[in-house]
Design a protein around this motif. Structure first.
Motif, PDB file in Angstrom:
ATOM      1  N   LEU A   1       3.073  -5.198   1.375  1.00  0.00           N
ATOM      2  CA  LEU A   1       3.183  -5.429  -0.060  1.00  0.00           C
ATOM      3  C   LEU A   1       2.454  -4.341  -0.848  1.00  0.00           C
ATOM      4  O   LEU A   1       2.957  -3.840  -1.855  1.00  0.00           O
ATOM      5  N   ARG A   2       1.277  -3.956  -0.385  1.00  0.00           N
ATOM      6  CA  ARG A   2       0.579  -2.843  -1.046  1.00  0.00           C
ATOM      7  C   ARG A   2       1.385  -1.560  -0.923  1.00  0.00           C
ATOM      8  O   ARG A   2       1.473  -0.771  -1.874  1.00  0.00           O
ATOM      9  N   LEU A   3       1.977  -1.340   0.243  1.00  0.00           N
ATOM     10  CA  LEU A   3       2.799  -0.152   0.445  1.00  0.00           C
ATOM     11  C   LEU A   3       3.987  -0.147  -0.516  1.00  0.00           C
ATOM     12  O   LEU A   3       4.336   0.892  -1.089  1.00  0.00           O
ATOM     13  N   ALA A   4       4.626  -1.301  -0.694  1.00  0.00           N
ATOM     14  CA  ALA A   4       5.746  -1.379  -1.628  1.00  0.00           C
ATOM     15  C   ALA A   4       5.308  -0.972  -3.031  1.00  0.00           C
ATOM     16  O   ALA A   4       6.026  -0.263  -3.740  1.00  0.00           O
ATOM     17  N   GLY A   5       4.116  -1.405  -3.439  1.00  0.00           N
ATOM     18  CA  GLY A   5       3.611  -1.014  -4.743  1.00  0.00           C
ATOM     19  C   GLY A   5       3.353   0.473  -4.849  1.00  0.00           C
ATOM     20  O   GLY A   5       3.584   1.093  -5.886  1.00  0.00           O
ATOM     21  N   GLU A   6       2.884   1.060  -3.763  1.00  0.00           N
ATOM     22  CA  GLU A   6       2.581   2.491  -3.751  1.00  0.00           C
ATOM     23  C   GLU A   6       3.837   3.356  -3.726  1.00  0.00           C
ATOM     24  O   GLU A   6       3.913   4.375  -4.426  1.00  0.00           O
ATOM     25  N   ALA A   7       4.803   2.985  -2.889  1.00  0.00           N
ATOM     26  CA  ALA A   7       5.852   3.943  -2.533  1.00  0.00           C
ATOM     27  C   ALA A   7       7.265   3.521  -2.888  1.00  0.00           C
ATOM     28  O   ALA A   7       8.190   4.308  -2.697  1.00  0.00           O
ATOM     29  N   ALA A   8       7.478   2.310  -3.401  1.00  0.00           N
ATOM     30  CA  ALA A   8       8.829   1.856  -3.743  1.00  0.00           C
ATOM     31  C   ALA A   8       8.921   1.584  -5.243  1.00  0.00           C
ATOM     32  O   ALA A   8       7.924   1.575  -5.956  1.00  0.00           O
ATOM     33  N   ASP A   9      10.139   1.344  -5.705  1.00  0.00           N
ATOM     34  CA  ASP A   9      10.376   1.030  -7.114  1.00  0.00           C
ATOM     35  C   ASP A   9      10.488  -0.466  -7.354  1.00  0.00           C
ATOM     36  O   ASP A   9      10.580  -0.907  -8.501  1.00  0.00           O
ATOM     37  N   GLY A  10      10.509  -1.226  -6.292  1.00  0.00           N
ATOM     38  CA  GLY A  10      10.609  -2.669  -6.389  1.00  0.00           C
ATOM     39  C   GLY A  10      10.403  -3.277  -5.020  1.00  0.00           C
ATOM     40  O   GLY A  10      10.347  -2.568  -4.010  1.00  0.00           O
ATOM     41  N   THR A  11      10.283  -4.593  -4.988  1.00  0.00           N
ATOM     42  CA  THR A  11      10.006  -5.307  -3.742  1.00  0.00           C
ATOM     43  C   THR A  11      10.965  -6.472  -3.586  1.00  0.00           C
ATOM     44  O   THR A  11      11.270  -7.163  -4.557  1.00  0.00           O
ATOM     45  N   VAL A  12      11.425  -6.685  -2.360  1.00  0.00           N
ATOM     46  CA  VAL A  12      12.270  -7.827  -2.025  1.00  0.00           C
ATOM     47  C   VAL A  12      11.452  -8.799  -1.192  1.00  0.00           C
ATOM     48  O   VAL A  12      10.883  -8.417  -0.155  1.00  0.00           O
ATOM     49  N   LEU A  13      11.373 -10.058  -1.640  1.00  0.00           N
ATOM     50  CA  LEU A  13      10.637 -11.108  -0.937  1.00  0.00           C
ATOM     51  C   LEU A  13      11.624 -12.109  -0.340  1.00  0.00           C
ATOM     52  O   LEU A  13      12.621 -12.454  -0.968  1.00  0.00           O
ATOM     53  N   THR A  14      11.335 -12.589   0.858  1.00  0.00           N
ATOM     54  CA  THR A  14      12.236 -13.502   1.547  1.00  0.00           C
ATOM     55  C   THR A  14      12.205 -14.891   0.920  1.00  0.00           C
ATOM     56  O   THR A  14      11.335 -15.222   0.104  1.00  0.00           O
ATOM     57  N   ALA A  15      13.150 -15.714   1.358  1.00  0.00           N
ATOM     58  CA  ALA A  15      13.223 -17.092   0.875  1.00  0.00           C
ATOM     59  C   ALA A  15      12.075 -17.945   1.392  1.00  0.00           C
ATOM     60  O   ALA A  15      11.939 -19.099   0.987  1.00  0.00           O
ATOM     61  N   ASN A  16      11.242 -17.400   2.269  1.00  0.00           N
ATOM     62  CA  ASN A  16      10.062 -18.117   2.739  1.00  0.00           C
ATOM     63  C   ASN A  16       8.865 -17.893   1.816  1.00  0.00           C
ATOM     64  O   ASN A  16       7.718 -18.115   2.214  1.00  0.00           O
ATOM     65  N   THR A  17       9.123 -17.476   0.587  1.00  0.00           N
ATOM     66  CA  THR A  17       8.063 -17.184  -0.378  1.00  0.00           C
ATOM     67  C   THR A  17       8.072 -18.219  -1.498  1.00  0.00           C
ATOM     68  O   THR A  17       8.947 -18.186  -2.373  1.00  0.00           O
ATOM     69  N   PRO A  18       7.113 -19.152  -1.518  1.00  0.00           N
ATOM     70  CA  PRO A  18       7.039 -20.118  -2.619  1.00  0.00           C
ATOM     71  C   PRO A  18       6.430 -19.457  -3.855  1.00  0.00           C
ATOM     72  O   PRO A  18       5.983 -18.306  -3.801  1.00  0.00           O
ATOM     73  N   PRO A  19       6.397 -20.168  -4.977  1.00  0.00           N
ATOM     74  CA  PRO A  19       5.819 -19.574  -6.187  1.00  0.00           C
ATOM     75  C   PRO A  19       4.415 -19.012  -6.004  1.00  0.00           C
ATOM     76  O   PRO A  19       4.111 -17.911  -6.490  1.00  0.00           O
ATOM     77  N   ASP A  20       3.542 -19.729  -5.294  1.00  0.00           N
ATOM     78  CA  ASP A  20       2.194 -19.201  -5.062  1.00  0.00           C
ATOM     79  C   ASP A  20       2.245 -17.907  -4.253  1.00  0.00           C
ATOM     80  O   ASP A  20       1.428 -17.005  -4.451  1.00  0.00           O
ATOM     81  N   GLY A  21       3.215 -17.810  -3.346  1.00  0.00           N
ATOM     82  CA  GLY A  21       3.377 -16.587  -2.572  1.00  0.00           C
ATOM     83  C   GLY A  21       3.842 -15.428  -3.438  1.00  0.00           C
ATOM     84  O   GLY A  21       3.466 -14.271  -3.193  1.00  0.00           O
ATOM     85  N   VAL A  22       4.650 -15.725  -4.449  1.00  0.00           N
ATOM     86  CA  VAL A  22       5.084 -14.673  -5.374  1.00  0.00           C
ATOM     87  C   VAL A  22       3.887 -14.164  -6.173  1.00  0.00           C
ATOM     88  O   VAL A  22       3.726 -12.950  -6.376  1.00  0.00           O
ATOM     89  N   ARG A  23       3.029 -15.065  -6.617  1.00  0.00           N
ATOM     90  CA  ARG A  23       1.838 -14.632  -7.364  1.00  0.00           C
ATOM     91  C   ARG A  23       0.954 -13.744  -6.495  1.00  0.00           C
ATOM     92  O   ARG A  23       0.457 -12.706  -6.947  1.00  0.00           O
ATOM     93  N   ARG A  24       0.762 -14.162  -5.255  1.00  0.00           N
ATOM     94  CA  ARG A  24      -0.053 -13.364  -4.337  1.00  0.00           C
ATOM     95  C   ARG A  24       0.592 -12.011  -4.105  1.00  0.00           C
ATOM     96  O   ARG A  24      -0.087 -10.969  -4.102  1.00  0.00           O
ATOM     97  N   ALA A  25       1.902 -11.996  -3.909  1.00  0.00           N
ATOM     98  CA  ALA A  25       2.603 -10.732  -3.686  1.00  0.00           C
ATOM     99  C   ALA A  25       2.452  -9.807  -4.875  1.00  0.00           C
ATOM    100  O   ALA A  25       2.219  -8.594  -4.718  1.00  0.00           O
ATOM    101  N   ARG A  26       2.580 -10.343  -6.074  1.00  0.00           N
ATOM    102  CA  ARG A  26       2.420  -9.531  -7.283  1.00  0.00           C
ATOM    103  C   ARG A  26       1.038  -8.867  -7.320  1.00  0.00           C
ATOM    104  O   ARG A  26       0.902  -7.691  -7.676  1.00  0.00           O
TER     105      ARG A  26
END
Length: 291
Positions: free
Chosen positions: A165-190
């Motif tokens: 996830l940190r790598l995606a922030g560094e080197a990509a223009d966006g991130t794709v999260l799987t369906a195994n990601t609940p709302p709290d997981g989205v906050r953590r990912a952000r």
């Protein structure tokens, strides 16, 4: 405004794609996403076909596993789609499921190193740069695309763990999260994505795309439960949604409030009516999301 789309799952035979893509275009679905799951259907070939059969819908591929591709080939194919269908192709890359990569002799000792090198080179090539690099996995000698995209394009990265996830922030223009990601997981990912962006000194927008496992119609609760159990996440709270458009729209809003920019409804693998699912997403759920 939260983007909304749906997945054409590769459990469906490739010849089903044309009808689903055309329905997606007719009903005004924003994004139709495809998967390159081993060993079902190719991501670039299906994306090219779906784009050619339609006029408006954006077509995403999530994800292309980088161990299977030389980055120059990825760049050529991506650039070709962007030139032929400007503004409509969305491509994501990831390090791939390691067991699958092992089956084809492509498993990398350091998947994150490979993904980082691939992302850096891919974004540079698609940006029209001439690239020479000698990385651990990616090696290019004076390579440039003859036909780079005519406008800036986004390259998304699939990520789950903290380092990716940190790598995606560094080197990509966006991130794709799987369906195994609940709302709290989205906050953590952000938070982790933003840590990566800050470390790289990046301030531009970073799109977060989240899949939402969705079941509607007869037997929806059972189909959702069976798939979550099969994925080993049956006990994880706030995963997936079963029910009518109100229920699904509520789940979409919760993911958006947690930090998702785009939510892609992912039908269960045994969805009985893929065309109907796309209509449901565009005609019934979308108006409730934007209301």
């Amino acid at each position: 405004m939260t983007g909304l789309g749906a997945v054409f799952r590769p459990q469906l035979a490739p010849e089903r794609l044309r009808a689903v893509a055309r329905v997606a275009d007719e009903v005004g679905l924003e994004e139709l996403w495809l998967w390159e799951d081993c060993f079902r259907e190719g991501g670039i070939s299906t994306a090219a076909a779906a784009l050619a059969w339609t006029e408006q819908v954006r077509v995403g591929v999530g994800l292309l596993p980088v161990p299977l591709r030389n980055v120059a080939v990825t760049a050529m194919e991506a650039a070709t789609l962007h030139r032929m269908f400007p503004g409509r192709a969305v491509l994501g890359v990831g390090h791939g499921v390691q067991d699958w990569m092992g089956q084809v002799g492509a498993r990398a000792e350091s998947p994150l190193t490979l993904l980082r090198e691939h992302l850096v080179a891919l974004r540079a090539l698609l940006g029209g740069e001439r690239v020479t690099t000698k990385g651990r996995y990616v090696r290019l000698d004076d390579v440039a695309l003859d036909w780079p995209p005519e406008q800036a394009v986004e390259v998304l990265a699939g990520a789950t763990g903290p380092r990716s996830l940190r790598l995606a922030g560094e080197a990509a223009d966006g991130t794709v999260l799987t369906a195994n990601t609940p709302p709290d997981g989205v906050r953590r990912a952000r938070r982790l994505i933003d840590e990566g962006r800050a470390a790289a000194g990046r301030s531009e927008a970073h799109r977060v795309v989240v899949y939402l496992l969705t079941a509607t119609g007869p037997g929806a609760d059972e189909r959702l439960r069976d798939e979550l159990v099969a994925e080993g996440v049956g006990d994880v709270p706030d995963l997936g949604v079963a029910g009518d458009a109100d229920a699904v729209a509520g789940a979409v809003r919760r993911l958006a409030e947690a930090g998702a920019d785009t939510v892609i409804l992912q039908p269960t693998g045994d969805e009985p009516d893929p065309e109907g699912f796309v209509r449901f997403a565009a005609e019934q759920v979308r108006p409730l999301v934007v209301a």
